[in-house]
Design an enzyme around this catalytic site. Structure first.
Site, mmCIF file in Angstrom:
data_model
loop_
_atom_site.group_PDB
_atom_site.id
_atom_site.type_symbol
_atom_site.label_atom_id
_atom_site.label_comp_id
_atom_site.label_asym_id
_atom_site.label_seq_id
_atom_site.Cartn_x
_atom_site.Cartn_y
_atom_site.Cartn_z
ATOM 1 N N GLY A 354 0.819 -1.223 0.000
ATOM 2 C CA GLY A 354 0.000 0.000 0.000
ATOM 3 C C GLY A 354 0.844 1.261 0.000
ATOM 4 O O GLY A 354 1.840 1.348 -0.714
ATOM 5 N N GLU A 378 18.814 -4.828 -23.917
ATOM 6 C CA GLU A 378 19.346 -6.096 -24.429
ATOM 7 C C GLU A 378 18.260 -6.968 -25.038
ATOM 8 O O GLU A 378 18.243 -8.192 -24.863
ATOM 9 C CB GLU A 378 20.130 -6.830 -23.353
HETATM 10 C C1 LIG Z 1 18.441 2.719 -19.546
HETATM 11 C C2 LIG Z 1 18.772 2.205 -20.901
HETATM 12 C C3 LIG Z 1 20.031 1.684 -21.137
HETATM 13 C C4 LIG Z 1 20.379 1.227 -22.417
HETATM 14 N N1 LIG Z 1 21.653 0.782 -22.653
HETATM 15 C C5 LIG Z 1 22.039 0.531 -23.925
HETATM 16 C C6 LIG Z 1 23.406 0.259 -24.244
HETATM 17 O O1 LIG Z 1 24.277 0.174 -23.382
HETATM 18 N N2 LIG Z 1 23.738 0.119 -25.561
HETATM 19 C C7 LIG Z 1 22.826 0.201 -26.564
HETATM 20 O O2 LIG Z 1 23.192 0.083 -27.716
HETATM 21 N N3 LIG Z 1 21.506 0.402 -26.292
HETATM 22 C C8 LIG Z 1 21.107 0.591 -25.005
HETATM 23 N N4 LIG Z 1 19.787 0.856 -24.721
HETATM 24 C C9 LIG Z 1 18.809 0.835 -25.788
HETATM 25 C C10 LIG Z 1 17.918 -0.394 -25.720
HETATM 26 O O3 LIG Z 1 18.651 -1.547 -26.022
HETATM 27 C C11 LIG Z 1 16.742 -0.139 -26.661
HETATM 28 O O4 LIG Z 1 15.931 0.820 -26.015
HETATM 29 C C12 LIG Z 1 15.957 -1.384 -26.970
HETATM 30 O O5 LIG Z 1 16.717 -2.253 -27.761
HETATM 31 C C13 LIG Z 1 14.653 -1.076 -27.698
HETATM 32 O O6 LIG Z 1 14.875 -0.225 -28.769
HETATM 33 P P1 LIG Z 1 13.971 1.086 -28.943
HETATM 34 O O7 LIG Z 1 14.001 1.824 -27.642
HETATM 35 O O8 LIG Z 1 14.448 1.833 -30.133
HETATM 36 O O9 LIG Z 1 12.529 0.564 -29.145
HETATM 37 P P2 LIG Z 1 11.882 0.042 -30.529
HETATM 38 O O10 LIG Z 1 12.768 -0.928 -31.189
HETATM 39 O O11 LIG Z 1 11.443 1.239 -31.309
HETATM 40 O O12 LIG Z 1 10.621 -0.733 -29.977
HETATM 41 C C14 LIG Z 1 9.460 -0.056 -29.473
HETATM 42 C C15 LIG Z 1 8.452 -1.132 -29.083
HETATM 43 O O13 LIG Z 1 8.121 -1.915 -30.248
HETATM 44 C C16 LIG Z 1 8.359 -3.298 -29.999
HETATM 45 N N5 LIG Z 1 8.869 -3.934 -31.206
HETATM 46 C C17 LIG Z 1 9.918 -3.560 -31.980
HETATM 47 N N6 LIG Z 1 10.108 -4.428 -32.992
HETATM 48 C C18 LIG Z 1 9.160 -5.392 -32.858
HETATM 49 C C19 LIG Z 1 8.837 -6.577 -33.586
HETATM 50 N N7 LIG Z 1 9.525 -6.938 -34.664
HETATM 51 N N8 LIG Z 1 7.778 -7.323 -33.165
HETATM 52 C C20 LIG Z 1 7.074 -6.975 -32.070
HETATM 53 N N9 LIG Z 1 7.337 -5.848 -31.328
HETATM 54 C C21 LIG Z 1 8.369 -5.081 -31.722
HETATM 55 C C22 LIG Z 1 9.407 -3.326 -28.898
HETATM 56 O O14 LIG Z 1 9.383 -4.529 -28.172
HETATM 57 C C23 LIG Z 1 8.985 -2.124 -28.056
HETATM 58 O O15 LIG Z 1 7.963 -2.495 -27.190
HETATM 59 C C24 LIG Z 1 19.421 1.271 -23.439
HETATM 60 C C25 LIG Z 1 18.133 1.752 -23.194
HETATM 61 C C26 LIG Z 1 17.812 2.236 -21.951
HETATM 62 C C27 LIG Z 1 16.431 2.794 -21.724
#
Ligand SMILES: Cc1cc2nc3c(=O)[nH]c(=O)nc-3n(C[C@H](O)[C@H](O)[C@H](O)COP(=O)(O)OP(=O)(O)OC[C@H]3O[C@@H](n4cnc5c(N)ncnc54)[C@H](O)[C@@H]3O)c2cc1C
Length: 401
Positions: A354, A378
């Protein structure tokens, strides 16, 4: 016979990591959640190399009593890694990610670098820069470029959300040698901090893991030696396997680690919930039938069962890595399940407690915030499910998107 217990020789490591989590991370957990972007200087006392030395290596375990003993099993570096991560994440996930030397880039260097490159970069603190403003889950679409000019590569592009991007001393950058060649032309390059043309331009403000820095890095005509490319430079199918493919494979080893972060964080929430509710009359009696348990107790048993299932998936993926078995599907299963379960448990624990759970008086609300990212970076929940589906249905990434 399936033996679900960890080998005894991991006990020392578990206790050491729990002690670090309890005595070093927890006391400063709220401090660095509040003072986002301050460097957690207390972590300098933790020497990752010393901790690594405390880890059991790939010894063979004795076969469980009663088994035929024909097959020797190994529990080595991958198992030791997830055992450590579980305990440290119980302490604080954001701080664990801030321990110098723990970067994702280090995993890529270890997996792909030549012996000469390992000599040069093995002791670095390396982050991994893949994500770009127009390229996230689909890492094959990256737009950062690398152009060979004499004995140097010239890098251009913008990388966002780079974990430890501000604090690391080296960045492993993904860039393409030729956009028209797709994944075959995507290579990773080791770029030491201070290289002219590389600039950290922003640190993110985040929902959770606020102790961990997340940077935007710009590369503008950034020149690095030709032999800082990891893997093979050619853009053929073979070159793809040796560069893009191998770096992608490092994720098979790091995904169980991120999954275990969810497990550690969820355990922290469950432990704190119990600590808060026991004085209010909560009594957990595991030998009582579920239908006789009060609703709140039954809820905790259900969460613990889900937690245990997710943890076993992580242990299986790590065990497969130690035993040289391809574990891409199992690593994704572990990450998908643990991410989802971790998010659900930490949030439900807030609800069960809560207003106390919601207030910043305790760390419960923080565990819920920290947990969210573990189902995103990842490879998101959906991407993990996609990988599992591809493996089960024997489809390529082009066939199932
Ligand atoms: C705190 C933090 C630390 C990070 N650290 C690193 C790092 O060290 N190095 C690095 O390179 N990146 C890093 N990232 C990036 C992270 O890996 C990405 O945010 C992640 O891979 C998702 O990519 P995006 O944010 O562009 O989302 P998008 O790829 O645009 O996805 C948006 C949504 O659509 C969904 N989606 C996308 N494609 C599909 C599909 N084919 N089928 C179904 N659903 C789908 C996803 O699951 C998500 O829900 C970090 C992010 C954060 C927030």
């Amino acid at each position: 016979m399936i033996n679900l217990e960890l080998p005894e020789r991991f006990e020392g490591l578990t206790q050491l990591m729990r002690a670090v989590a309890q005595n070093v991370l927890r006391p400063i957990s709220r401090k660095y959640d509040t003072q986002e972007h301050d460097v957690p200087v207390e972590l300098k006392a933790i020497d990752r190399r010393k901790m690594a030395a405390a880890r059991p290596t790939g010894q063979e375990d004795q076969p469980p009593a009663g088994s035929s003993g024909e097959r020797q099993v190994r529990n080595g570096a991958a198992m030791a890694g997830v055992v450590s991560i579980e305990q440290m994440s119980w302490g604080d996930v954001g701080l664990m990610l801030s321990v110098p030397g723990s970067g994702l880039g280090n995993a890529a260097i270890n997996a792909v670098a030549t012996p000469e490159q390992k000599e040069r970069f093995g002791a670095c603190y390396a982050s991994m820069a893949i994500t770009e403003p127009a390229s996230g889950s689909d890492s094959g679409s990256i737009g950062a470029t690398a152009r060979l000019d004499g004995d140097e590569y010239v890098l251009n592009g913008e990388k966002i959300f780079v974990t430890a991007g501000g604090r690391c001393d080296t960045v492993v950058v993904w860039a393409t040698l030729d956009k028209s060649k797709g994944k075959s032309a995507i290579k990773s390059f080791v770029v030491p901090k201070g290289t002219p043309g590389m600039e950290v331009v922003k640190l993110e403000h985040k929902l959770g893991i606020r102790a961990s820095d997340t940077a935007t890095i710009l590369f503008t005509n950034c020149r690095i030696p030709k032999d800082n490319l990891l893997g093979r430079a050619d853009v053929s199918e073979g070159g793809k396997r040796e560069a893009f493919g191998k770096v992608m494979q490092t994720f098979d080893n790091t995904r169980p680690g991120v999954a275990m972060m969810s497990i550690g964080c969820a355990r922290a929430a469950l432990d704190l919930t119990r600590e808060l509710l026991e004085p209010e009359g909560l009594e957990l009696e595991y030998d009582k039938p579920l239908w006789e348990a009060p609703a709140i107790e039954a809820e905790i048993y259900r969460m613990e069962a889900d937690w245990e299932a997710a943890r076993l998936l992580v242990l299986r993926a790590a065990w497969m890595a130690d035993n040289g078995q391809p574990n891409s599907m199992e690593a994704s299963m572990a990450k998908a399940k643990a991410g989802r379960v971790g998010n659900a448990i930490t949030l439900r624990c807030v609800e069960l407690c809560g207003s106390v759970g919601y207030s910043t008086e305790t760390l419960l609300e923080k565990f819920a915030r920290d947990s969210k990212i573990l189902d995103i970076f990842e490879g998101t929940q959906q991407i993990q499910q996609l990988i599992v589906a591809r493996r089960l249905l024997n489809k390529s990434s082009a066939e199932l998107k």
